[in-house]
Design a protein around this motif. Structure first.
Motif, PDB file in Angstrom:
ATOM      1  N   SER A  19      19.706  45.062 -38.558  1.00 57.59           N
ATOM      2  CA  SER A  19      18.584  44.220 -38.988  1.00 57.59           C
ATOM      3  C   SER A  19      19.012  43.247 -40.084  1.00 57.59           C
ATOM      4  O   SER A  19      18.628  42.075 -40.074  1.00 57.59           O
ATOM      5  N   GLY A  23      19.369  39.087 -39.688  1.00 59.16           N
ATOM      6  CA  GLY A  23      18.725  38.185 -40.638  1.00 59.16           C
ATOM      7  C   GLY A  23      19.708  37.152 -41.170  1.00 59.16           C
ATOM      8  O   GLY A  23      19.381  35.966 -41.299  1.00 59.16           O
ATOM      9  N   SER A  32      14.584  31.102 -37.143  1.00 63.30           N
ATOM     10  CA  SER A  32      13.889  32.334 -37.520  1.00 63.30           C
ATOM     11  C   SER A  32      14.531  33.516 -36.793  1.00 63.30           C
ATOM     12  O   SER A  32      15.218  33.345 -35.777  1.00 63.30           O
ATOM     13  N   VAL A  33      14.279  34.688 -37.311  1.00 65.92           N
ATOM     14  CA  VAL A  33      14.786  35.895 -36.667  1.00 65.92           C
ATOM     15  C   VAL A  33      14.190  36.018 -35.263  1.00 65.92           C
ATOM     16  O   VAL A  33      14.890  36.394 -34.321  1.00 65.92           O
ATOM     17  N   GLU A  34      12.918  35.675 -35.104  1.00 66.06           N
ATOM     18  CA  GLU A  34      12.260  35.744 -33.792  1.00 66.06           C
ATOM     19  C   GLU A  34      12.933  34.794 -32.795  1.00 66.06           C
ATOM     20  O   GLU A  34      13.169  35.156 -31.644  1.00 66.06           O
ATOM     21  N   CYS A  37      16.326  36.286 -31.869  1.00 66.19           N
ATOM     22  CA  CYS A  37      16.177  37.416 -30.943  1.00 66.19           C
ATOM     23  C   CYS A  37      15.902  36.920 -29.522  1.00 66.19           C
ATOM     24  O   CYS A  37      16.434  37.472 -28.559  1.00 66.19           O
ATOM     25  N   GLN A  44      12.349  42.721 -26.950  1.00 65.31           N
ATOM     26  CA  GLN A  44      11.203  43.075 -27.763  1.00 65.31           C
ATOM     27  C   GLN A  44      10.804  41.963 -28.728  1.00 65.31           C
ATOM     28  O   GLN A  44       9.789  42.074 -29.390  1.00 65.31           O
ATOM     29  N   GLY A  45      11.597  40.897 -28.861  1.00 64.44           N
ATOM     30  CA  GLY A  45      11.246  39.790 -29.731  1.00 64.44           C
ATOM     31  C   GLY A  45      11.366  40.083 -31.207  1.00 64.44           C
ATOM     32  O   GLY A  45      10.862  39.352 -32.039  1.00 64.44           O
ATOM     33  N   ARG A  46      12.000  41.166 -31.544  1.00 69.94           N
ATOM     34  CA  ARG A  46      12.228  41.513 -32.946  1.00 69.94           C
ATOM     35  C   ARG A  46      13.612  42.147 -33.046  1.00 69.94           C
ATOM     36  O   ARG A  46      14.221  42.502 -32.045  1.00 69.94           O
ATOM     37  N   VAL A  47      14.070  42.298 -34.258  1.00 68.05           N
ATOM     38  CA  VAL A  47      15.387  42.889 -34.470  1.00 68.05           C
ATOM     39  C   VAL A  47      15.352  44.364 -34.082  1.00 68.05           C
ATOM     40  O   VAL A  47      14.463  45.092 -34.516  1.00 68.05           O
ATOM     41  N   GLU A  49      15.874  48.133 -34.313  1.00 68.95           N
ATOM     42  CA  GLU A  49      16.055  48.988 -35.481  1.00 68.95           C
ATOM     43  C   GLU A  49      16.918  50.208 -35.185  1.00 68.95           C
ATOM     44  O   GLU A  49      17.477  50.798 -36.087  1.00 68.95           O
ATOM     45  N   ASP A  53      16.437  50.911 -29.130  1.00 74.68           N
ATOM     46  CA  ASP A  53      15.824  49.590 -28.968  1.00 74.68           C
ATOM     47  C   ASP A  53      16.742  48.634 -28.220  1.00 74.68           C
ATOM     48  O   ASP A  53      16.297  47.629 -27.686  1.00 74.68           O
TER      49      ASP A  53
END
Length: 85
Positions: A19, A23, A32-34, A37, A44-47, A49, A53
């Motif tokens: 994560s 970043g 952006s992170v989004e 990704c 999942q559109g997010r980092v 974890e 995942d």
């Protein structure tokens, strides 16, 4: 789909979590992170974890863009599964 390597790929720091590294990748590439990704094929559109995942990751896209092996990426996750990707 062929993905181009990210223009800026700061190497992960020793014992850095995925994560945190994601970043830094986003910041280095002015997005952006989004957005990062999405470009990396992380469903999942997010980092991610934890290693579980990463099951939905497009590994060819992810590894090609960051120029790292799956093992290197999984080793940065918070919690690893039984070593499988």
């Amino acid at each position: 789909m062929t993905v181009r390597p990210l223009p800026f790929r700061p190497p992960p720091m020793r014992d850095e979590l995925l994560s945190s590294w994601m970043g830094r990748l986003a910041k280095a590439n002015h997005c952006s992170v989004e957005e990062l990704c999405g470009y990396l094929g992380l469903g999942q559109g997010r980092v991610p974890e934890c290693a579980s995942d990463l099951r939905t990751a497009n590994w060819a896209m992810l590894c090609g863009a960051v120029q790292r092996s799956p093992d290197e990426i999984v080793s940065m996750s918070d919690v690893s599964t039984n070593g499988t990707v």
